[in-house]
Design a protein around this motif. Structure first.
Motif, short mmCIF file in Angstrom:
data_model
loop_
_atom_site.label_atom_id
_atom_site.label_comp_id
_atom_site.label_asym_id
_atom_site.label_seq_id
_atom_site.Cartn_x
_atom_site.Cartn_y
_atom_site.Cartn_z
N TRP A 150 0.83 -1.21 0.00
CA TRP A 150 0.00 0.00 0.00
C TRP A 150 0.87 1.26 0.00
N ALA A 177 -0.28 13.32 3.24
CA ALA A 177 -1.59 12.66 3.21
C ALA A 177 -1.72 11.85 4.49
N TRP A 188 -4.20 11.50 6.99
CA TRP A 188 -5.40 10.72 7.33
C TRP A 188 -5.74 9.69 6.26
N SER A 189 -5.49 10.01 5.01
CA SER A 189 -5.86 9.07 3.95
C SER A 189 -4.81 7.98 3.72
N LEU A 190 -3.58 8.20 4.14
CA LEU A 190 -2.52 7.23 3.89
C LEU A 190 -1.75 6.87 5.15
#
Length: 485
Positions: free
Chosen positions: A353, A363, A365-367
């Motif tokens: 990922w 990034a 919160w998203s990553l």
């Protein structure tokens, strides 16, 4: 037949568990707490290369790894409490000298002394938990010990970031002093008093220990400095030759020595040998992953040291929760193998990922948050699974030796991983942004893939648990031979 020592009262058991796990926490914390000190060290030692600065981390890991195996044997000679206290005192004094270091060479040398103290604490602490606590709590004790180890390794960058951002790199060593004093006092007052030595025991082979140290150190030095020196430079070839020669002398010597630096008889046991290879691969992946993480946050996403440290906190929390939770579930799910397989699989998924999604723009919160949280779960599960598998592959009288060898494998892997990190980063000087660190995450992910494959194919599910009577009989027969304390 001699009876096993009575189980300590609940309050005494809590004190014993906290003291022993506290030593493990302190030793493993310093394996990663310096990661976020690297940018500040670069400012103080401006003439030093990244490979030279990496020895602030590698120097600790090399000596830690080289002495762990012998420390496990030494616990049987001096007694586990004596070795534990000696390790804490050595570690604490070395921490003070690190904080006062006037130059990079002095800092690296004192980090090596710190590594020697940490090497004494680790096997002694697990032996204290497993032999001085009740036998029926051993799996849970390993879970607590593993949680302390995983939490310390994962929270190290967070603690380092907070201290470096507020007080500078020297604070990451000053912080050890009050904890070292408290642990020493707790060990002297809360742990069972050492029994007199009634059986003649041999000290670990000193020449073999030197060979192990030279072998690990020389191979790590060659990998770290190879890009700067040149892979065919006489210096590089000489240190590689010295490392191979030292290991070549160590192996046959350990096979015939009555008190070898490395217990080859344990390594001849297939489950134990496989567990140690898995631990080595795990260390090779974990250490560069954590170092690349904090430097990517500071150098690419331009987080402050404090912000980068806080960004690493979710993984530290989930690592400890996963290790503690799995210690309760593992006996019903196939034993330590299940924990190791699940942890490696989660770690591998996180690596894929991150490699695919990492970019130059922040990034969180998203990553970063989900990847760090899941990676922490993977690290906690692998730490618990490999620690339990190694300990239960040996008889109780050899818990200290087995845990020392297993942690040796992980720390040696960590030293090689940090060396590989230096090679990869120095080799991408013409590349900017996140691509520099993506190569490190690719390396860690590939290593984890091999570790997962070996875990699936090489480790077997745990056999059905012994009955209470059988367990008590086994403990009574073997615990006495494990003394002194």
């Amino acid at each position: 037949m001699k009876q096993a020592a009575p189980a300590p009262a609940p309050r005494a058991l809590r004190a014993l568990t906290l003291t022993a796990s506290g030593g493990t926490f302190l030793a493993m914390l310093d394996s990663t707490v310096t990661n976020l000190a690297v940018p500040d060290l670069q400012r103080d030692f401006a003439d030093a290369s990244l490979s030279a600065l990496s020895w602030v981390i590698s120097g600790y890991a090399v000596v830690f790894a080289a002495l762990l195996a012998s420390a496990g044997l030494l616990a049987d000679v001096l007694g586990r409490r004596r070795l534990f206290v000696g390790g804490i005192v050595t570690f604490t004094l070395a921490s003070l000298l690190c904080a006062l270091a006037p130059s990079l060479p002095v800092l690296v040398a004192m980090r090596m002394v710190q590594g020697a103290g940490a090497a004494a604490m680790i096997p002694a602490s697990l032996a204290i938990l497993l032999l001085d606590g009740p036998a029926e709590h051993r799996v849970r004790s390993i879970g607590v010990w593993s949680a302390a180890s995983a939490f310390a390794a994962a929270v190290g960058p967070s603690v380092g970031g907070l201290l470096v951002d507020s007080l500078g790199w020297r604070a990451v060593f000053y912080i050890n002093l009050p904890f070292g004093v408290l642990l020493t006092a707790a060990a002297l007052t809360r742990l069972p008093a050492p029994a007199p030595v009634t059986v003649a025991r041999r000290f670990p082979d000193p020449f073999g220990t030197v060979c192990l140290t030279v072998g690990v150190g020389a191979l790590t030095l060659g990998i770290t400095e190879g890009p700067d020196w040149g892979w065919l430079d006489p210096r590089t070839l000489a240190v590689f030759a010295a490392g191979v020669l030292a290991i070549g002398v160590l192996v046959p010597r350990s096979l015939r020595h009555p008190a070898p630096a490395v217990e080859m008889s344990l390594l001849g046991h297939r489950p134990f040998a496989v567990t140690n290879v898995v631990s080595l691969l795990y260390g090779m992946a974990q250490y560069p992953w954590l170092l690349a993480s904090v430097l990517c946050l500071t150098d690419v996403w331009h987080y402050s040291e404090l912000e980068a440290g806080l960004a690493m906190t979710p993984g530290a929390v989930t690592a400890s929760v996963a290790a503690l939770g799995m210690s309760r579930l593992a006996p019903r799910l196939g034993g330590p193998r299940t924990a190791a397989v699940a942890g490696m699989a989660v770690f591998l998924a996180c690596g894929i990922w991150l490699v695919l999604a990492l970019g130059d723009r922040p990034a969180f919160w998203s990553l970063w948050f989900p990847v760090a949280s899941l990676a922490g779960i993977g690290m906690g599960l692998v730490t618990m699974g490999t620690s339990a598998s190694a300990a239960f592959s040996a008889p109780p009288a050899r818990f200290a030796t087995a845990s020392g060898l297993n942690t040796t494998a992980r720390q040696f892997g960590g030293a090689l991983g940090v060396a590989a990190f230096a090679v990869l980063v120095d080799g991408h000087r013409t590349i900017s942004g996140s691509d520099v660190f993506t190569s490190v995450f690719v390396f860690s992910t590939v290593v984890v893939a091999f570790g997962l494959l070996l875990t699936v194919l090489g480790l077997r599910p745990a056999p059905p648990p012994q009955s209470a009577a059988a367990a008590a009989h086994s403990t009574a027969a073997t615990q006495e031979s494990a003394r002194p304390q």
